[in-house]
Design an enzyme around this catalytic site. Structure first.
Site, PDB file in Angstrom:
ATOM      1  N   CYS A 254      38.449  23.797  47.555  1.00 49.12           N
ATOM      2  CA  CYS A 254      39.316  22.629  47.685  1.00 49.12           C
ATOM      3  C   CYS A 254      38.578  21.479  48.374  1.00 49.12           C
ATOM      4  O   CYS A 254      38.377  21.505  49.600  1.00 49.12           O
ATOM      5  CB  CYS A 254      40.566  23.024  48.475  1.00 49.12           C
ATOM      6  SG  CYS A 254      41.650  21.650  48.865  1.00 49.12           S
TER       7      CYS A 254
ATOM      8  N   CYS B 119      40.602  19.550  50.945  1.00 55.87           N
ATOM      9  CA  CYS B 119      40.741  20.262  52.228  1.00 55.87           C
ATOM     10  C   CYS B 119      39.440  20.214  53.032  1.00 55.87           C
ATOM     11  O   CYS B 119      39.465  20.007  54.238  1.00 55.87           O
ATOM     12  CB  CYS B 119      41.076  21.741  51.994  1.00 55.87           C
ATOM     13  SG  CYS B 119      42.421  22.025  50.857  1.00 55.87           S
ATOM     14  N   ASP B 120      38.316  20.428  52.369  1.00 55.23           N
ATOM     15  CA  ASP B 120      37.081  20.731  53.100  1.00 55.23           C
ATOM     16  C   ASP B 120      35.965  19.705  52.944  1.00 55.23           C
ATOM     17  O   ASP B 120      34.942  19.815  53.640  1.00 55.23           O
ATOM     18  CB  ASP B 120      36.550  22.100  52.643  1.00 55.23           C
ATOM     19  CG  ASP B 120      37.525  23.221  52.974  1.00 55.23           C
ATOM     20  OD1 ASP B 120      38.286  23.075  53.956  1.00 55.23           O
ATOM     21  OD2 ASP B 120      37.535  24.237  52.263  1.00 55.23           O
TER      22      ASP B 120
HETATM   23  P1  FAD Z   1      50.654  30.489  49.539  1.00 53.61           P
HETATM   24  O1  FAD Z   1      50.133  29.923  50.802  1.00 53.61           O
HETATM   25  O2  FAD Z   1      49.647  30.909  48.516  1.00 53.61           O
HETATM   26  O3  FAD Z   1      51.579  31.724  49.915  1.00 53.61           O
HETATM   27  C1  FAD Z   1      52.207  32.523  48.967  1.00 53.61           C
HETATM   28  C2  FAD Z   1      52.470  33.882  49.582  1.00 53.61           C
HETATM   29  O4  FAD Z   1      53.383  34.606  48.748  1.00 53.61           O
HETATM   30  C3  FAD Z   1      51.230  34.761  49.718  1.00 53.61           C
HETATM   31  O5  FAD Z   1      51.201  35.315  50.992  1.00 53.61           O
HETATM   32  C4  FAD Z   1      51.465  35.824  48.666  1.00 53.61           C
HETATM   33  O6  FAD Z   1      50.850  37.062  48.960  1.00 53.61           O
HETATM   34  C5  FAD Z   1      52.969  35.959  48.720  1.00 53.61           C
HETATM   35  N1  FAD Z   1      53.505  36.642  47.539  1.00 53.61           N
HETATM   36  C6  FAD Z   1      53.130  36.488  46.246  1.00 53.61           C
HETATM   37  N2  FAD Z   1      53.828  37.323  45.446  1.00 53.61           N
HETATM   38  C7  FAD Z   1      54.664  38.020  46.264  1.00 53.61           C
HETATM   39  C8  FAD Z   1      55.619  39.055  46.044  1.00 53.61           C
HETATM   40  N3  FAD Z   1      55.857  39.525  44.819  1.00 53.61           N
HETATM   41  N4  FAD Z   1      56.280  39.569  47.093  1.00 53.61           N
HETATM   42  C9  FAD Z   1      56.049  39.103  48.355  1.00 53.61           C
HETATM   43  N5  FAD Z   1      55.144  38.124  48.627  1.00 53.61           N
HETATM   44  C10 FAD Z   1      54.463  37.596  47.596  1.00 53.61           C
HETATM   45  N6  FAD Z   1      45.662  23.023  52.217  1.00 53.61           N
HETATM   46  C11 FAD Z   1      45.680  22.026  53.120  1.00 53.61           C
HETATM   47  O7  FAD Z   1      46.650  21.245  53.134  1.00 53.61           O
HETATM   48  N7  FAD Z   1      44.680  21.887  54.046  1.00 53.61           N
HETATM   49  C12 FAD Z   1      43.609  22.724  54.101  1.00 53.61           C
HETATM   50  O8  FAD Z   1      42.693  22.554  54.926  1.00 53.61           O
HETATM   51  C13 FAD Z   1      43.570  23.791  53.155  1.00 53.61           C
HETATM   52  N8  FAD Z   1      42.543  24.678  53.164  1.00 53.61           N
HETATM   53  C14 FAD Z   1      42.563  25.720  52.282  1.00 53.61           C
HETATM   54  C15 FAD Z   1      41.522  26.660  52.358  1.00 53.61           C
HETATM   55  C16 FAD Z   1      41.518  27.754  51.506  1.00 53.61           C
HETATM   56  C17 FAD Z   1      40.404  28.758  51.601  1.00 53.61           C
HETATM   57  C18 FAD Z   1      42.577  27.901  50.557  1.00 53.61           C
HETATM   58  C19 FAD Z   1      42.594  29.114  49.639  1.00 53.61           C
HETATM   59  C20 FAD Z   1      43.594  26.970  50.477  1.00 53.61           C
HETATM   60  C21 FAD Z   1      43.583  25.863  51.331  1.00 53.61           C
HETATM   61  N9  FAD Z   1      44.601  24.903  51.281  1.00 53.61           N
HETATM   62  C22 FAD Z   1      44.642  23.905  52.201  1.00 53.61           C
HETATM   63  C23 FAD Z   1      45.670  24.954  50.271  1.00 53.61           C
HETATM   64  C24 FAD Z   1      46.936  25.571  50.873  1.00 53.61           C
HETATM   65  O9  FAD Z   1      46.583  26.766  51.520  1.00 53.61           O
HETATM   66  C25 FAD Z   1      47.977  25.834  49.793  1.00 53.61           C
HETATM   67  O10 FAD Z   1      48.244  24.619  49.104  1.00 53.61           O
HETATM   68  C26 FAD Z   1      49.268  26.358  50.413  1.00 53.61           C
HETATM   69  O11 FAD Z   1      49.024  27.495  51.205  1.00 53.61           O
HETATM   70  C27 FAD Z   1      50.283  26.726  49.326  1.00 53.61           C
HETATM   71  O12 FAD Z   1      51.407  27.256  49.948  1.00 53.61           O
HETATM   72  P2  FAD Z   1      52.455  28.207  49.216  1.00 53.61           P
HETATM   73  O13 FAD Z   1      53.468  28.524  50.239  1.00 53.61           O
HETATM   74  O14 FAD Z   1      52.882  27.577  47.960  1.00 53.61           O
HETATM   75  O15 FAD Z   1      51.637  29.499  48.776  1.00 53.61           O
END
Ligand code: FAD
Length: 314
Positions: free
Chosen positions: A139, A142-143
């Site tokens: 990303c 992000c980085d």
């Molecule tokens: P997620 O954070 O992906 O969470 C979804 C969760 O649902 C996971 O824990 C998953 O295991 C769980 N899940 C899935 N299926 C099931 C199921 N069937 N039953 C129970 N649980 C389930 N964004 C920023 O704004 N700033 C940053 O600096 C940044 N750095 C990042 C660095 C990395 C390495 C990564 C990978 C991403 C980064 N991002 C950053 C992006 C950010 O993390 C995502 O946009 C954000 O976390 C998305 O949130 P979400 O709640 O949609 O999903």
């Protein structure tokens, strides 16, 4: 098969910023939400990173796992219940939604918020995960800021890769785009922007054969020519992998409407899906922004949408 007593107002699937924010809002609305946060990946994508500098409210940055622990604690403070387990089966089509956890227990709910996120596609190389946050990233938004005056490699040939490469030239000394084929998939406009940028060069018909590390940090890559198989070293201290992402939606296929790429479609700007009482938030619906703050924002919207739906039922 066990069935829990009672029917919940709200069950949330997913423990990232979207899920935890939905839990916070529905808990404060006295809806006693139950959140399933995965058995192995509690806290979502931000738990795989170290410093987060762009989440508002933290002027000196915040550690990714700490931010997620705080979001969880904040929702729990208002009575949200968390279960660190996966939902493995759902029937979301009726008025009462059925969700089965990994122990086979069936939970019933009037509304469901899907916040299961999406996963970045990986190259599949041995030390890729280990070097995440140590030179390897998925990303640029992000980085990118951490890579000032560095030589960076971007892998991919689509719009995202061109966008990441162009964005990274703000910080980097040089950006090399590595693509397996001899032509890019990106739109002509994106390609032209990248071709016109002096800082960007291209390694076509090439793939990453090896990621090199030194003292736990990325130290370069080995490129392999996809025709001849010949390898060569390329110095780099940043590697951005932009080969796509996969929304976690298999569980909902055939019930909730998905787009061509598998993302849940919602009646934007709301979080309503095609099924009454089923809402979706965060990266599982988002091709475009994919940030913690946008995920948290849509988690809030999903909670308010669920509240309104429940109010209309009574
Ligand atoms: P997620 O954070 O992906 O969470 C979804 C969760 O649902 C996971 O824990 C998953 O295991 C769980 N899940 C899935 N299926 C099931 C199921 N069937 N039953 C129970 N649980 C389930 N964004 C920023 O704004 N700033 C940053 O600096 C940044 N750095 C990042 C660095 C990395 C390495 C990564 C990978 C991403 C980064 N991002 C950053 C992006 C950010 O993390 C995502 O946009 C954000 O976390 C998305 O949130 P979400 O709640 O949609 O999903």
């Amino acid at each position: 098969m066990d069935r829990t007593d009672g029917i919940r107002d709200v069950v949330i699937i997913g423990s990232g910023p979207a899920g935890y924010t939905a839990a916070l809002y529905t808990a404060r609305a006295q809806l006693k939400p139950l959140l399933f946060g995965s058995s192995i990946f509690v806290g979502g994508s931000l738990t795989t990173t170290t410093e987060v500098e762009n989440f508002p409210g933290f002027p000196t940055g915040v550690d990714g796992p700490d931010l997620m622990d705080n979001m969880r604690a904040q929702a729990e403070r208002f009575g949200a219940e968390m279960i660190d387990d996966d939902i493995v089966e759902v029937d979301l089509t009726g008025d009462i939604k059925l969700l089965t956890d990994s122990a086979g227990t069936v939970h019933r709910a009037k509304t469901v918020v899907i916040a299961t996120g999406s996963g970045y596609r990986k190259l599949g190389l041995p030390n890729e995960d280990e070097l995440s946050g140590r030179g390897v990233s998925w990303c640029a938004t992000c980085d990118g800021f951490f890579f000032r005056d560095r030589d960076i490699v971007v892998v991919g040939g689509g719009d995202t890769a061109m966008e990441e490469a162009t964005f990274l030239t703000r910080f980097a000394r040089s950006v090399t785009v590595v693509h397996r084929r001899s032509t890019l998939r990106a739109s002509k406009a994106m390609q032209n922007r990248a071709f016109a940028d002096d800082k960007i060069s291209f390694a076509f018909d090439s793939e990453i054969a090896e990621i090199k590390s030194e003292n736990g940090m990325l130290a370069g890559v080995v490129l392999r020519d996809t025709f001849t198989g010949k390898t060569r070293d390329l110095d780099a201290t940043g590697l951005f992998i932009a080969i796509g992402h996969d929304p976690r939606t298999e569980l909902f296929t055939g019930q909730v409407d998905l787009d061509d790429e598998g993302y849940i479609t919602v009646e934007s700007p709301s979080t309503r899906t095609n099924l009454p009482g089923v809402f979706a938030a965060g990266d599982v619906v988002d091709h475009t922004y994919r940030q913690a703050i946008t995920a948290a924002g849509s988690g809030c919207q999903s909670a308010l949408d669920a509240e309104r739906y429940l109010a209309a039922l009574s």
